[in-house]
Design a protein around this motif. Structure first.
Motif, PDB file in Angstrom:
ATOM      1  N   GLN A 171       0.849  -1.185   0.000  1.00 42.59           N
ATOM      2  CA  GLN A 171       0.000   0.000   0.000  1.00 42.59           C
ATOM      3  C   GLN A 171       0.889   1.242   0.000  1.00 42.59           C
ATOM      4  O   GLN A 171       1.869   1.309   0.738  1.00 42.59           O
ATOM      5  N   VAL A 172       0.527   2.214  -0.831  1.00 41.22           N
ATOM      6  CA  VAL A 172       1.328   3.435  -0.943  1.00 41.22           C
ATOM      7  C   VAL A 172       0.449   4.623  -0.577  1.00 41.22           C
ATOM      8  O   VAL A 172      -0.587   4.866  -1.211  1.00 41.22           O
ATOM      9  N   ALA A 173       0.862   5.339   0.455  1.00 42.93           N
ATOM     10  CA  ALA A 173       0.049   6.437   0.988  1.00 42.93           C
ATOM     11  C   ALA A 173      -0.221   7.510  -0.064  1.00 42.93           C
ATOM     12  O   ALA A 173      -1.332   8.045  -0.139  1.00 42.93           O
ATOM     13  N   ARG A 174       0.773   7.831  -0.910  1.00 39.15           N
ATOM     14  CA  ARG A 174       0.596   8.917  -1.890  1.00 39.15           C
ATOM     15  C   ARG A 174      -0.443   8.575  -2.958  1.00 39.15           C
ATOM     16  O   ARG A 174      -0.908   9.453  -3.667  1.00 39.15           O
ATOM     17  N   TYR A 175      -0.783   7.298  -3.048  1.00 38.78           N
ATOM     18  CA  TYR A 175      -1.819   6.852  -3.989  1.00 38.78           C
ATOM     19  C   TYR A 175      -3.048   6.364  -3.228  1.00 38.78           C
ATOM     20  O   TYR A 175      -3.700   5.390  -3.598  1.00 38.78           O
ATOM     21  N   ASN A 176      -3.348   7.070  -2.131  1.00 35.78           N
ATOM     22  CA  ASN A 176      -4.545   6.815  -1.324  1.00 35.78           C
ATOM     23  C   ASN A 176      -4.606   5.392  -0.787  1.00 35.78           C
ATOM     24  O   ASN A 176      -5.685   4.790  -0.682  1.00 35.78           O
ATOM     25  N   GLY A 177      -3.445   4.861  -0.464  1.00 37.52           N
ATOM     26  CA  GLY A 177      -3.394   3.526   0.119  1.00 37.52           C
ATOM     27  C   GLY A 177      -3.573   2.402  -0.876  1.00 37.52           C
ATOM     28  O   GLY A 177      -3.719   1.239  -0.484  1.00 37.52           O
ATOM     29  N   GLU A 178      -3.556   2.730  -2.167  1.00 43.75           N
ATOM     30  CA  GLU A 178      -3.703   1.689  -3.196  1.00 43.75           C
ATOM     31  C   GLU A 178      -2.495   0.750  -3.146  1.00 43.75           C
ATOM     32  O   GLU A 178      -1.355   1.177  -2.939  1.00 43.75           O
ATOM     33  N   LYS A 179      -2.742  -0.541  -3.363  1.00 43.00           N
ATOM     34  CA  LYS A 179      -1.655  -1.511  -3.421  1.00 43.00           C
ATOM     35  C   LYS A 179      -1.029  -1.485  -4.812  1.00 43.00           C
ATOM     36  O   LYS A 179      -1.728  -1.653  -5.817  1.00 43.00           O
ATOM     37  N   VAL A 180       0.279  -1.276  -4.850  1.00 41.81           N
ATOM     38  CA  VAL A 180       0.971  -1.234  -6.141  1.00 41.81           C
ATOM     39  C   VAL A 180       2.115  -2.245  -6.129  1.00 41.81           C
ATOM     40  O   VAL A 180       2.660  -2.593  -5.085  1.00 41.81           O
ATOM     41  N   ILE A 181       2.456  -2.719  -7.325  1.00 39.23           N
ATOM     42  CA  ILE A 181       3.551  -3.681  -7.473  1.00 39.23           C
ATOM     43  C   ILE A 181       4.854  -2.918  -7.628  1.00 39.23           C
ATOM     44  O   ILE A 181       4.948  -1.979  -8.435  1.00 39.23           O
ATOM     45  N   VAL A 182       5.854  -3.319  -6.839  1.00 39.59           N
ATOM     46  CA  VAL A 182       7.129  -2.584  -6.813  1.00 39.59           C
ATOM     47  C   VAL A 182       8.306  -3.564  -6.815  1.00 39.59           C
ATOM     48  O   VAL A 182       8.164  -4.733  -6.481  1.00 39.59           O
ATOM     49  N   PHE A 183       9.471  -3.042  -7.203  1.00 42.18           N
ATOM     50  CA  PHE A 183      10.713  -3.780  -7.008  1.00 42.18           C
ATOM     51  C   PHE A 183      11.113  -3.670  -5.542  1.00 42.18           C
ATOM     52  O   PHE A 183      10.926  -2.614  -4.914  1.00 42.18           O
ATOM     53  N   ARG A 184      11.673  -4.752  -5.006  1.00 46.41           N
ATOM     54  CA  ARG A 184      12.136  -4.759  -3.611  1.00 46.41           C
ATOM     55  C   ARG A 184      13.593  -5.225  -3.603  1.00 46.41           C
ATOM     56  O   ARG A 184      13.920  -6.255  -4.191  1.00 46.41           O
ATOM     57  N   VAL A 185      14.454  -4.454  -2.966  1.00 44.68           N
ATOM     58  CA  VAL A 185      15.872  -4.828  -2.905  1.00 44.68           C
ATOM     59  C   VAL A 185      16.365  -4.826  -1.466  1.00 44.68           C
ATOM     60  O   VAL A 185      15.912  -4.040  -0.634  1.00 44.68           O
ATOM     61  N   VAL A 186      17.293  -5.737  -1.204  1.00 47.58           N
ATOM     62  CA  VAL A 186      17.925  -5.869   0.112  1.00 47.58           C
ATOM     63  C   VAL A 186      19.430  -5.739  -0.107  1.00 47.58           C
ATOM     64  O   VAL A 186      20.026  -6.547  -0.818  1.00 47.58           O
ATOM     65  N   LEU A 187      20.034  -4.737   0.488  1.00 44.49           N
ATOM     66  CA  LEU A 187      21.439  -4.430   0.191  1.00 44.49           C
ATOM     67  C   LEU A 187      22.364  -4.810   1.343  1.00 44.49           C
ATOM     68  O   LEU A 187      23.123  -3.999   1.858  1.00 44.49           O
ATOM     69  N   ALA A 188      22.296  -6.088   1.737  1.00 48.57           N
ATOM     70  CA  ALA A 188      23.126  -6.563   2.851  1.00 48.57           C
ATOM     71  C   ALA A 188      24.436  -7.189   2.387  1.00 48.57           C
ATOM     72  O   ALA A 188      25.340  -7.383   3.197  1.00 48.57           O
ATOM     73  N   ASN A 189      24.547  -7.535   1.111  1.00 55.57           N
ATOM     74  CA  ASN A 189      25.744  -8.216   0.620  1.00 55.57           C
ATOM     75  C   ASN A 189      26.934  -7.261   0.619  1.00 55.57           C
ATOM     76  O   ASN A 189      26.921  -6.256  -0.097  1.00 55.57           O
ATOM     77  N   PRO A 190      27.988  -7.569   1.391  1.00 51.77           N
ATOM     78  CA  PRO A 190      29.153  -6.676   1.433  1.00 51.77           C
ATOM     79  C   PRO A 190      29.858  -6.545   0.085  1.00 51.77           C
ATOM     80  O   PRO A 190      30.617  -5.590  -0.119  1.00 51.77           O
ATOM     81  N   LEU A 191      29.625  -7.488  -0.825  1.00 51.01           N
ATOM     82  CA  LEU A 191      30.315  -7.480  -2.117  1.00 51.01           C
ATOM     83  C   LEU A 191      29.617  -6.606  -3.152  1.00 51.01           C
ATOM     84  O   LEU A 191      30.180  -6.310  -4.206  1.00 51.01           O
ATOM     85  N   THR A 192      28.389  -6.190  -2.885  1.00 50.33           N
ATOM     86  CA  THR A 192      27.644  -5.353  -3.835  1.00 50.33           C
ATOM     87  C   THR A 192      28.252  -3.953  -3.856  1.00 50.33           C
ATOM     88  O   THR A 192      28.403  -3.314  -2.811  1.00 50.33           O
ATOM     89  N   SER A 193      28.593  -3.487  -5.049  1.00 55.79           N
ATOM     90  CA  SER A 193      29.231  -2.162  -5.179  1.00 55.79           C
ATOM     91  C   SER A 193      28.240  -1.145  -5.736  1.00 55.79           C
ATOM     92  O   SER A 193      27.166  -1.500  -6.244  1.00 55.79           O
ATOM     93  N   ARG A 194      28.617   0.114  -5.680  1.00 54.75           N
ATOM     94  CA  ARG A 194      27.782   1.165  -6.268  1.00 54.75           C
ATOM     95  C   ARG A 194      27.664   0.978  -7.778  1.00 54.75           C
ATOM     96  O   ARG A 194      26.608   1.244  -8.359  1.00 54.75           O
ATOM     97  N   ALA A 195      28.742   0.494  -8.383  1.00 55.67           N
ATOM     98  CA  ALA A 195      28.708   0.237  -9.826  1.00 55.67           C
ATOM     99  C   ALA A 195      27.675  -0.846 -10.145  1.00 55.67           C
ATOM    100  O   ALA A 195      26.947  -0.743 -11.143  1.00 55.67           O
ATOM    101  N   ASN A 196      27.604  -1.888  -9.289  1.00 55.40           N
ATOM    102  CA  ASN A 196      26.588  -2.936  -9.475  1.00 55.40           C
ATOM    103  C   ASN A 196      25.189  -2.337  -9.462  1.00 55.40           C
ATOM    104  O   ASN A 196      24.338  -2.703 -10.284  1.00 55.40           O
ATOM    105  N   LEU A 197      24.959  -1.419  -8.555  1.00 58.33           N
ATOM    106  CA  LEU A 197      23.622  -0.820  -8.420  1.00 58.33           C
ATOM    107  C   LEU A 197      23.282   0.036  -9.632  1.00 58.33           C
ATOM    108  O   LEU A 197      22.143   0.001 -10.126  1.00 58.33           O
TER     109      LEU A 197
END
Length: 545
Positions: free
Chosen positions: A491-517
């Motif tokens: 649910q996204v507040a700016r869209y009146n609580g409508e449920k929208v499909i989004v990308f979800r990322v978790v950036l815990a891997n120490p090997l992930t670089s800014r260039a990767n992102l």
């Protein structure tokens, strides 16, 4: 002339050999182990997330339901695994695998895991674990101290007490949450007078004896699905898990929580537990734990914090404040296999009061005798491996300051990724990172501008098409195998609580670089252009308006 294929035989001598450790470094088993290690290192050094083979194709290698009548040589079977299993596995350690809460592991984990497996200790009982029992109790004490920060005397008194427990290791957050709520339930419905306690007589008798009209668990609408599993298993029922609305930052609305407690009290429905979330699975946000603790105290409720994801943040002095109030919880769930970088299957539940577990104690003459220090007497699971050793070693080798560096870097990385998404004309940041998790979507600036101008009906139509485009990009990206992000609906507040499909990322891997992102965003931009349906639909809407 073709050499006939050798065949293995099930003989007493052959069985004896496979249970006997190789004594010579150049033995067949030694060579096999070396080859496996080399192949594993090669796999881990490969930055491709996964190959393009469809799951339905891979399933064809695993369709036979019959147990083999003909044994295989270890070397032959090893090559089978390398070909059919390892090569088709997901490379969760890849720097571009940023879709889930799995990450690269420290190199020392591999030899330590071999040591743990080789010893094959069973932590249910001292007789099958010996030194592993006090080691696990110490690790639980260390994690308890991380959360509750009691003085040295407290841990001298309780860490190794046979009749008490500061917590327990388990297979993950689900079992940890079940255990915490099991303890809460049994403490609420203790034996009293002629009532023998809920563990003996069951929930119906307990409610009758104590005079309640019902029993519920309160948690935010971002609560983990394991809480409904817990309610189901404990006989409360999934419908008795009441989801409280969240605010625009995906944190529980404490005003709504208090109103619900008041309403339930008037109906004579007892709140078994209020559950705070320290790191929601979808957005990584942390509930206002201090305020929730106040409400739990006001209504005399058990207070549990599900910190399966965010609990490791306590290792960072810089960011510990995000979890302010966690020390007021009666129990806390933490998953070490997330931001503490140990293999999957290492969860923990911690109890503020060491005597709380007495109401779930189980004993058996042949294994869990009263007065023993057997860990199994206070755990939901029986037989367990010695995975606490991996946490013990990691805490010593990495140390708290080392973990703080990893936690801080992960949060900084998430903030950086959020900043480049925000500045990119073709992407929309949906939730800002509080820890190292965030959500966003591909939405060209023309479409973002249009969303601000149209009515609710048109807005919903555009969000639906954007959701279809997000699914298209995420699926193509996963199939290509160069990188991986997950997707969810929130649910996204700016869209009146409508449920929208989004990308979800978790950036815990120490090997992930800014260039990767940066590369991941570039890949998603290119994949969006491959859409022959959804992207044109969106631009047609711009023309129409």
């Amino acid at each position: 002339m073709t050499t006939p294929k050798r065949t293995a035989q099930a003989t007493p001598e052959a069985l004896h050999r496979i249970f006997t450790l190789a004594e010579k470094p150049h033995s067949t088993l030694g060579r096999i182990e070396k080859e496996i290690s080399q192949n594993l290192i090669g796999f881990l050094n490969n930055h491709i997330v996964a190959n393009k083979n469809a799951l339905t194709d891979i399933e064809q290698d695993f369709v036979c339901p019959r147990i083999p009548e003909q044994p295989e040589f270890v070397s032959d079977h090893m090559h089978h695994l390398l070909d059919k299993l390892v090569s088709q596995s997901v490379h969760t350690a890849s720097p571009t695998f940023i879709g889930h809460m799995t990450s690269a592991l420290p190199a020392f984990i591999l030899p330590l895991s071999k040591l743990m497996v080789g010893l094959n200790q069973n932590l249910v009982k001292v007789e099958t674990s010996k030194a592993f029992t006090p080691l696990e109790r110490q690790v639980v004490g260390m994690m308890h101290n991380l959360v509750y920060q009691k003085d040295e005397r407290f841990y001298q008194d309780w860490m190794h007490s046979a009749e008490h427990s500061l917590g327990a290791f388990c297979s993950g957050g689900t079992v940890a949450n079940i255990t915490a709520l099991w303890v809460a339930r049994n403490n609420l419905f203790k034996a009293n007078g002629n009532f023998q306690g809920i563990s003996r007589t069951g929930l119906f008798s307990a409610l009758q004896h104590y005079g309640y009209q019902g029993l519920v668990i309160l948690v935010s609408e971002r609560g983990h699905y394991s809480l409904r599993k817990s309610a189901d298993i404990l006989g409360i029922g999934q419908d008795s898990v009441i989801a409280i609305e969240t605010d625009e930052n995906n944190k529980i609305n404490c005003q709504k929580l208090q109103l619900k407690c008041e309403e339930l009290q008037k109906q004579n429905i007892k709140v078994l537990a209020i559950v705070g979330i320290a790191g929601t699975t979808e957005t990584g946000n942390v509930d206002p734990l201090d305020k929730m603790a106040d409400i739990a105290k006001q209504y005399d409720c058990y207070f549990h914090v599900d910190a399966a994801w965010g609990g490791a943040t306590l290792l960072s002095n810089k960011h510990r404040h995000i979890l302010a109030g966690i020390d007021r919880a009666d129990s806390v769930t933490i998953d070490a296999h997330k931001q503490m970088y140990v293999p999957m299957g290492v969860g923990m539940v911690l109890f503020k009061d060491p005597s709380l577990v007495s109401d779930i104690a189980h004993h058996a003459e042949y294994i869990l005798r009263k007065g023993s220090k057997d860990l199994g007497s206070h755990t939901l699971e029986g037989s367990r491996s010695g995975v606490a050793m991996l946490v013990y070693s990691s805490l010593h080798i990495i140390s708290r300051p080392g973990y703080e560096m990893l936690i801080n870097q992960a949060i900084e990385k998430a903030e950086y990724f959020a900043s480049i998404i925000h500045l990119h004309d073709d992407f929309e940041l949906i939730t800002k990172p509080e820890l190292c998790l965030l959500t966003y979507r591909y939405a060209p600036k023309l479409i973002q501008d249009l969303l601000l101008q149209v009515d609710d009906k048109q807005q919903s139509k555009i969000n639906t098409i954007l959701g279809e485009l997000t699914q298209f990009i995420q699926k193509r990206q996963r199939e290509n195998g160069h990188s991986f992000v997950s997707r969810t609906r929130i649910q996204v507040a700016r869209y009146n609580g409508e449920k929208v499909i989004v990308f979800r990322v978790v950036l815990a891997n120490p090997l992930t670089s800014r260039a990767n992102l940066r590369d991941i965003l570039a890949e998603q931009s290119l994949l969006a252009q491959e859409s022959e349906v959804f992207l044109p639909k969106l631009f047609d809407l711009v023309k129409d308006n």
